[in-house]
Design an enzyme around this catalytic site. Structure first.
Site, PDB file in Angstrom:
ATOM      1  NE  ARG A  53      14.959  13.689  -0.671  1.00 32.29           N
ATOM      2  CZ  ARG A  53      14.400  13.449  -2.062  1.00 32.29           C
ATOM      3  NH1 ARG A  53      14.563  12.613  -2.582  1.00 32.29           N
ATOM      4  NH2 ARG A  53      13.847  14.845  -2.297  1.00 32.29           N
ATOM      5  N   GLY A  54      11.978  13.689  -0.004  1.00 33.38           N
ATOM      6  CA  GLY A  54       9.975  14.400  -0.687  1.00 33.38           C
ATOM      7  C   GLY A  54       8.713  14.391  -0.277  1.00 33.38           C
ATOM      8  CB  ALA A  55       6.405  17.255   0.419  1.00 32.21           C
ATOM      9  NE  ARG A  90      13.297  16.365   6.008  1.00 30.27           N
ATOM     10  CZ  ARG A  90      13.816  16.926   5.060  1.00 30.27           C
ATOM     11  NH1 ARG A  90      13.083  15.854   4.478  1.00 30.27           N
ATOM     12  NH2 ARG A  90      14.319  17.718   4.750  1.00 30.27           N
ATOM     13  CD  GLN A 201      17.725  17.567  -1.446  1.00 28.89           C
ATOM     14  OE1 GLN A 201      18.767  18.388  -1.328  1.00 28.89           O
ATOM     15  NE2 GLN A 201      17.127  16.926  -0.184  1.00 28.89           N
ATOM     16  CG  ASP A 241       8.928  20.496   0.840  1.00 29.65           C
ATOM     17  OD1 ASP A 241       9.981  20.887  -0.424  1.00 29.65           O
ATOM     18  OD2 ASP A 241       9.274  18.725   0.953  1.00 29.65           O
ATOM     19  CG  ASN A 251      10.820  23.577  -3.605  1.00 29.97           C
ATOM     20  OD1 ASN A 251      10.369  22.236  -3.406  1.00 29.97           O
ATOM     21  ND2 ASN A 251      11.979  23.221  -4.612  1.00 29.97           N
ATOM     22  CE  LYS A 252      16.004  20.261   0.112  1.00 31.66           C
ATOM     23  NZ  LYS A 252      16.240  20.051   1.027  1.00 31.66           N
TER      24      LYS A 252
END
Ligand code: MRU
Length: 355
Positions: A53-55, A90, A201, A241, A251-252
């Protein structure tokens, strides 16, 4: 960065020279497990199920996913099927499409027999560049922390949200790169790490910082307002992201609330991004597809107890909603931390990153 005391990247080619290794982040920070991606479908599943995960890391895994697909079927049809499968995994991080576009553009003009080798080379270049770019973000942003330390005459308190760390990239992280550099160069630093419910996260960020010896405190998502009100936060640095053409930041979930609180208390709010996260084709934040994840993630907590990893019920019988990202309007951003320097405005960001 370090894991179990050893410097490592978050993605690597296995000794066989073709299969791909990653950490299975569903088990971190409690247990370090590695997993091997053998087929394109493994890469797609790892992204969709958030084993990875993570852009920027999603982009790197997808790039290798195309290479794995081309080993099996290098035809135009095979390429397009793999591209579509990986793109569907995603919806929010623009790095996914960026990386897939780049590999496709590199291999499409080639004869099928040459495509897999070229895709591997392109994926490796994406990974190497990610490391260099994140380090450059760190160098560009470091003076902000140095200056704050000088002005304060003590430890700089930086708040971050989600995991913008090396586990979300190939190495260094985006928002964490300046933190690691500051720590390594002896600048006194303390990091407030938001838990980041529902997937927590922040626990990954705390794990990273602990592995590197960076002073930090793990806090609930709702603690930020009080900490800022009390003057215990000097700056916020988050990853992203996708940053849209007008400078809005996706973002998150929870990032926007931190930006609002920061604005209310005069705390600078910085967004760290590699150019691969800038999306000049999307006009503004309202046009970004926000991933909606399962209700289960909200209703249950996941974590280890004495018997192993278990799920504990947080709420029972209530419908839930689980938007995974939010939009922070450009007006709330104090600066964009990029590999090309610190950009004060969306206009400057757009001019620099389009070059
Ligand atoms: O849902 P995730 O864990 O993939 O979300 C990750 C984030 O939102 C990060 O903050 C973002 O990718 C930028 S950091 C490199």
């Amino acid at each position: 960065m370090k894991i179990e005391g050893h410097a490592t990247r978050s993605i690597w080619l296995e000794p066989d020279g073709w299969s791909v290794g990653i950490f299975d982040q569903r088990h971190l920070p409690w247990e370090v497990r590695r997993m091997r991606l053998i087929r394109m479908e493994d890469a797609a599943e790892a992204i969709a199920d958030m084993a990875t995960r993570g852009a920027p890391l999603i982009g790197a895994v997808a790039a290798y996913g195309l290479a794995l697909a081309l080993r099996e079927d290098p035809s135009d049809a095979g390429l397009e099927t793999a591209f579509a499968t990986l793109l569907r995994t995603r919806p929010t991080a623009v790095n996914l499409r960026w990386a897939l576009d780049r590999v496709r553009a590199a291999v499409l003009p080639l004869a099928p027999a040459e495509r897999a080798t070229a895709a591997y080379a392109c994926a490796a270049a994406i990974c190497d560049e990610d490391v260099a770019v994140n380090r450059a973000i760190g160098e560009a942003a470091l003076p902000l922390i140095e200056e704050m330390a000088r002005r304060k005459g003590g430890a700089v308190n930086v708040m971050t949200h989600c995991n913008p760390g090396w586990l979300a990239t190939v190495d260094w992280g985006t928002a964490t790169a300046p933190l690691y550099l500051a720590h390594d160069r002896g600048i006194p630093l303390h990091v407030w790490v938001d838990e980041t419910r529902p997937r927590n996260q922040g626990a990954l960020t705390a794990f990273e910082l602990a592995s590197h010896g960076v002073p930090h405190s793990f806090v609930t998502d709702n603690a930020g307002g009080l900490l800022m009100q009390r003057g215990e936060v000097d700056m916020v640095i988050v990853g992203t992201d996708r940053v849209t053409a007008n400078g809005d930041v996706c973002n998150k979930i929870g990032t926007y609330l931190k930006a609002l609180a920061a604005a209310a208390h005069g705390v600078p709010f910085y967004v760290a991004l590699p150019s691969s996260t800038f999306d000049p084709d999307t006009a503004d934040g309202a046009s970004v597809p926000i991933e909606e994840r399962s209700e289960e993630e909200v209703r249950f907590l996941k974590g280890p107890d004495e018997e192993g990893i278990m799920r504990r019920v947080a709420t029972v019988g209530s419908p839930a909603r689980n938007p995974a990202f939010d939009i922070t309007p450009a007006a709330l951003v104090s600066g964009y931390l990029t590999e090309a320097g610190v950009m004060a405005s969306p206009q400057q960001l757009s001019e620099m990153l389009r070059k």
